[in-house]
Design a protein around this motif. Structure first.
Motif, PDB file in Angstrom:
ATOM      1  N   MET A   1      -5.868   6.668   2.406  1.00  0.00           N
ATOM      2  CA  MET A   1      -6.593   7.576   3.305  1.00  0.00           C
ATOM      3  C   MET A   1      -7.298   6.792   4.413  1.00  0.00           C
ATOM      4  N   LEU A   2      -6.917   5.528   4.552  1.00  0.00           N
ATOM      5  CA  LEU A   2      -7.439   4.690   5.642  1.00  0.00           C
ATOM      6  C   LEU A   2      -8.954   4.530   5.603  1.00  0.00           C
ATOM      7  N   CYS A   3      -9.502   4.494   4.408  1.00  0.00           N
ATOM      8  CA  CYS A   3     -10.960   4.386   4.306  1.00  0.00           C
ATOM      9  C   CYS A   3     -11.444   2.986   4.695  1.00  0.00           C
ATOM     10  N   GLY A   4     -10.548   1.990   4.614  1.00  0.00           N
ATOM     11  CA  GLY A   4     -10.929   0.636   5.020  1.00  0.00           C
ATOM     12  C   GLY A   4     -11.653  -0.154   3.947  1.00  0.00           C
ATOM     13  N   ARG A   5     -11.719   0.373   2.766  1.00  0.00           N
ATOM     14  CA  ARG A   5     -12.419  -0.309   1.672  1.00  0.00           C
ATOM     15  C   ARG A   5     -11.785  -1.671   1.371  1.00  0.00           C
ATOM     16  N   CYS A   6     -10.449  -1.690   1.359  1.00  0.00           N
ATOM     17  CA  CYS A   6      -9.762  -2.943   1.047  1.00  0.00           C
ATOM     18  C   CYS A   6     -10.090  -4.023   2.079  1.00  0.00           C
TER      19      CYS A   6
ATOM     20  N   ILE B   1       0.867  -1.174   0.000  1.00  0.00           N
ATOM     21  CA  ILE B   1       0.000   0.000   0.000  1.00  0.00           C
ATOM     22  C   ILE B   1       0.909   1.230   0.000  1.00  0.00           C
TER      23      ILE B   1
ATOM     24  N   ILE C   1      -3.172   0.113   7.915  1.00  0.00           N
ATOM     25  CA  ILE C   1      -3.753  -1.110   7.355  1.00  0.00           C
ATOM     26  C   ILE C   1      -2.659  -2.173   7.410  1.00  0.00           C
TER      27      ILE C   1
ATOM     28  N   ALA D   1      -4.086   2.992  -4.410  1.00  0.00           N
ATOM     29  CA  ALA D   1      -2.896   2.918  -3.546  1.00  0.00           C
ATOM     30  C   ALA D   1      -2.293   1.515  -3.476  1.00  0.00           C
ATOM     31  N   ILE D   2      -3.024   0.515  -4.036  1.00  0.00           N
ATOM     32  CA  ILE D   2      -2.579  -0.862  -3.814  1.00  0.00           C
ATOM     33  C   ILE D   2      -1.852  -1.438  -5.030  1.00  0.00           C
TER      34      ILE D   2
ATOM     35  N   CYS E   1      -9.910   0.173  -4.579  1.00  0.00           N
ATOM     36  CA  CYS E   1      -9.277   1.219  -3.755  1.00  0.00           C
ATOM     37  C   CYS E   1      -9.505   2.597  -4.388  1.00  0.00           C
ATOM     38  N   PRO E   2     -10.132   3.508  -3.660  1.00  0.00           N
ATOM     39  CA  PRO E   2     -10.459   4.806  -4.263  1.00  0.00           C
ATOM     40  C   PRO E   2      -9.223   5.647  -4.571  1.00  0.00           C
ATOM     41  N   ARG E   3      -8.107   5.282  -3.961  1.00  0.00           N
ATOM     42  CA  ARG E   3      -6.895   6.086  -4.156  1.00  0.00           C
ATOM     43  C   ARG E   3      -5.866   5.402  -5.049  1.00  0.00           C
TER      44      ARG E   3
HETATM   45  S1  SF4 Z   1      -8.844   0.867   0.023  1.00  0.00           S
HETATM   46 FE1  SF4 Z   1      -6.984   1.988  -0.554  1.00  0.00          FE
HETATM   47  S2  SF4 Z   1      -7.210   3.960   0.467  1.00  0.00           S
HETATM   48 FE2  SF4 Z   1      -8.736   2.626   1.431  1.00  0.00          FE
HETATM   49  S3  SF4 Z   1      -7.654   1.776   3.189  1.00  0.00           S
HETATM   50 FE3  SF4 Z   1      -7.321   0.294   1.555  1.00  0.00          FE
HETATM   51  S4  SF4 Z   1      -5.368   0.947   0.608  1.00  0.00           S
HETATM   52 FE4  SF4 Z   1      -6.084   2.685   1.867  1.00  0.00          FE
END
Ligand code: SF4
Ligand code: SF4
Lengths: 510, 261
Positions: free
Chosen positions: A20-25, A14, A41, A62-63, A58-60
């Motif tokens: 942004m630590l949204c927790g979606r993943c 990540i 995370i 980031a993964i 992931c909205p950003r």
């Molecule tokens: S989905 Fe993406 S932005 Fe959201 S917590 Fe997981 S890695 Fe971070």
């Protein structure tokens, strides 16, 4: 960390700058790769199968998931995979289970065959402006047609009219020679089944029910569904047989020739149990053989029994895995009153098969089609039975080549699933599919949007259909009928003489 | 044949398709028919295949061919003779009463209904019988069964009475691999069965009074169909049975390890 005997296959990273630590993943990953801990995370890479659900969601952005580079001391014989398998089996003492199709490095003959096009001596056809016939009929064709002439009076004049005397056996009418293969409800989710059913109806083609019976939600599409009768006879009764467009007896499957199947009890939910007509939570076991079929004569008995049950109104197909004697077996099937033989090559996909079977049993589809077509012609029974090819068809080019090698139509399986979102992560048997395809968990199943899935699958079939027309046009052919078994339009590249002989094609340059 | 309650068809020299077509013709033209009598049956297959009419009895004189009553859902078939292989194959509902023996795979994949065989059955009888809710298949065998009885059984009941036509005991049964792969349902065999006669996944369970209650009705029905007297009936009801049932409903739960790393 959950201890793992071998290094993780993938490495999940990540980008902490972007996250942004949204927790979606955490929510999206059904394999439990992510856990949220206050401001962080936590990643368990060893659980990742690279299904890409998190990457896409992931909205950003980031993964990143990549192959783990922790290397093993290289060895040409003792590959990492071989070593990993031994470690796994020495720990558990069990049979290795796998999914998807044959993953060994055997030649892919489709990729060693090239197509022909017209130049000067015979003009190509532009399918966008000229008629191009892809309609395909699956079923018995009469050897010859007989007519009787009856006199009729039209406007006071007596004229002789020709009437067809020959009885035509029931055939399936396909608008395109691409159908969707049998994948059972139970192995697949209801949403996956529904999406495919809608797509085939829209495209004027058919899908297989698989061996798990037919869920009532699919009844409206039943006229575009081929119902399957496998050795477990799950969900099979007279209504089921009469509801579909045709019936298919499953003898074998390309991914695991010679063995039956087990749908594990945890996948037998209330709905699956109702459709299969077995109690909830029990293993659904399909024996290796149909125990009422020990010979070609017994097979003929089942074919005719199914015809009797449907008053001879439904075509009956027989599906076999492509094995060494496929031509002789198909010839036997042609004498059994069956209307089509389905040949499933060794690259055929599966949701669960012992790895040793998936990777080592069966023969290439390309050669099986050629051998079967050849033998049926020699025996003078090619008209008695259609050939449906399946197992590892990836593109319109594969469809075209399969038909030129001798097939009437093809089944696609994995390709249709990829259209639905499958990333071929090969873990269908866990029932955790993050894309809602190979799972019965309601929270996962609802991730698959039926309408959108249907559109994607229909798009795929339409796109390939269009490409088939273009390829036919370029070859100066205006009907798919004229391509069937037309191996002269194929050439091998880089194949040896034995391979060319088995495929019944010439090498490029000849 | 219209409007008759009983229709007789002479099957002599008839091909199976012709015979079955005749039966369907009767059913279509004559909804009031209650009984169809088939005379001189000789090996014609698929009799009763897929027929749904509940209040219909088909009487067969002779030896019907394979797949008798396959997919059948409702009628009663009475055979005065032996049957070929797979009578009651994937049967849904109804009854088959055989005044003789059944071939191999009698009751193959049966999902409901009842089969009563007066004499013996062949190999792998009752294979893969399965139940679902109110659908509960029952196979009652008067004499003996060959090996692999109730293989892969997933539900329902098999009852082996182990007597000859007059109701005399036949002695200890000889079949092997009984209930191999069984993961549902139960097999009751009159008399002793040794552990070595069982297949994998099958287990001998205690035969309780509750079990006796379960099989009692089927024994009575059997005696009724085959004219066995009260004395025999009482003996059968009060005999000692061996109950064979699955070790677990997940026989292959521990067979595989995922190819995951
Ligand atoms: S989905 Fe993406 S932005 Fe959201 S917590 Fe997981 S890695 Fe971070
Ligand atoms: S269906 Fe799901 S679990 Fe199976 S390979 Fe595709 S993404 Fe993976």
């Amino acid at each position: 960390m959950i201890p793992s005997a071998v290094p993780p296959k993938f490495k999940v990273e990540i980008d902490r700058e972007k996250c942004m630590l949204c927790g979606r993943c955490v929510e999206e990953c059904s394999w439990g790769v992510y856990r949220k801990e206050r401001d962080r995370i936590v990643i368990y890479s060893n659980r990742c199968g690279a299904c890409q659900r998190c990457v896409v969601m992931c909205p950003r952005n980031a993964i990143t998931v990549r192959e783990n580079t922790t290397c093993w001391r290289s060895h040409p014989l003792w590959t990492a995979e071989v070593r990993e398998d031994i470690i796994n089996q020495s720990k558990t003492g069990r049979v290795l289970l796998s999914a998807t199709g044959n993953a060994m490095d055997y030649p892919i003959y489709f990729d060693r065959i090239v197509l022909d096009a017209c130049q000067v001596t015979n003009p190509p056809i532009d399918p966008l402006r000229e008629p191009m016939e892809l309609r395909t009929y699956i079923g018995k064709k009469p050897k010859k047609l007989e007519f009787e002439f009856v006199e009729e009076e039209v406007d006071g004049k007596k004229i002789k009219k020709a009437k067809l005397k020959t009885k035509i056996a029931p055939n399936l009418k396909l608008e395109t020679p691409i159908m969707i293969a049998h994948m059972s409800y139970g192995a697949l989710s209801l949403n996956a089944h529904l999406a495919m059913a809608k797509a085939v109806k829209e495209c004027g083609t058919y899908m297989g029910s698989g061996e798990g019976g037919l869920h009532r939600a699919l009844y409206p599409y039943a006229d575009h569904i081929i119902t399957q009768v496998a050795s477990g006879r799950f969900g099979v009764d007279v209504d089921y047989l009469n509801r579909g467009a045709a019936i298919e007896i499953k003898i074998g499957q390309g991914a695991k020739p010679g063995i039956g199947g087990h749908l594990p009890g945890e996948k037998v939910t209330a709905e699956v149990s109702m459709t299969r007509m077995i109690p909830e939570g029990t293993d659904a076991i399909s024996p290796a053989p149909h125990h009422d079929i020990y010979s070609i004569e017994d097979l003929a008995q089942l074919v005719r029994s199914l015809k009797e049950a449907t008053r001879w109104k439904k075509p009956v197909f027989v599906k076999i895995a492509a094995v060494h004697n496929v031509a002789a077996i198909a010839n036997g099937i042609a004498t059994s009153d069956a209307d089509a033989v389905v040949i499933d090559g060794f690259r055929g996909g599966t949701g669960a098969a012992p790895k040793v079977f998936r990777d080592h049993v069966g023969i290439p589809l390309e050669m099986a089609i050629a051998a079967v077509d050849e033998r049926l012609r020699e025996e003078g029974v090619r008209n008695e039975i259609s050939i449906i090819a399946s197992g590892g068809i990836r593109s319109s080019a594969d469809v075209f080549k399969a038909i030129a090698l001798g097939a009437d139509a093809v089944y696609i399986g994995t390709a249709a699933l990829i259209a639905l979102g499958c990333r071929v992560c090969g873990r269908c048997y866990t029932g955790q599919c993050a894309w809602g395809i190979a799972t019965q968990k309601p929270e996962l199943v609802e991730r698959l949007d039926v309408e959108e899935g249907a559109r994607r699958v229909a798009n795929l079939i339409k796109a390939w259909t269009l490409e088939l027309k273009e390829l036919l046009g370029a070859a100066g052919i205006n009907a798919i009928e004229s391509l069937r078994g037309n191996r002269d339009r194929l050439r091998g590249v880089g194949l040896n003489e034995v391979e060319l002989k088995a495929l019944g094609i010439k090498h490029a340059g000849f | 044949m219209e409007n008759e309650e009983v229709v007789v068809i002479d099957a002599k020299d008839m091909n199976y398709r012709e015979l079955n077509e005749k039966i369907h013709e009767v059913l279509n033209k004559n909804p009031r028919v209650k009984k169809i009598i088939l005379k001189n049956v000789l090996g014609q297959r698929y009799i009763g295949n897929g027929i749904r009419k509940k209040d219909l009895t088909i009487e067969i004189y002779g030896v019907p061919g394979g797949d008798l009553g396959m997919f059948m859902s409702g009628p009663t078939i009475i055979v005065y003779g032996n049957t070929e292989h797979a009578p009651g194959n994937t049967m849904d509902d109804g009854k088959i009463i055989i005044h003789g023996s059944g071939g191999d795979v009698t009751g193959h994949s049966m999902r409901g209904g009842k089969i009563f065989v007066r004499d013996d059955v062949g190999y792998r009888s009752g294979i893969h019988m399965k139940e679902y809710k109110d659908k509960f298949p029952v196979l009652v065998i008067g004499g003996r069964a060959k090996d692999f009885l109730g293989e892969y059984m997933a539900g329902g009941m098999i009852l082996v009475l182990n007597i000859d036509r007059e109701g005399r005991d036949l002695g200890k049964i000889r079949g092997r691999m009984i209930g191999t792969g069984i993961h549902g349902g139960s097999i009751y065999i009159r008399g002793e069965v040794d552990e070595y006669q069982l297949g994998v996944a099958a287990d001998i369970k205690e035969f309780t009074e509750e079990d006796r209650e379960k099989i009692k009705g089927y024994i009575e029905e059997f005696c009724n169909y085959f004219n066995l007297n009260e004395r025999v009936k009482e003996k059968l009801i009060n005999s000692k049975y061996t109950k064979i049932a699955p070790v677990s409903k997940r026989p292959f739960g521990k067979l595989y390890t995922p190819d995951l790393r």
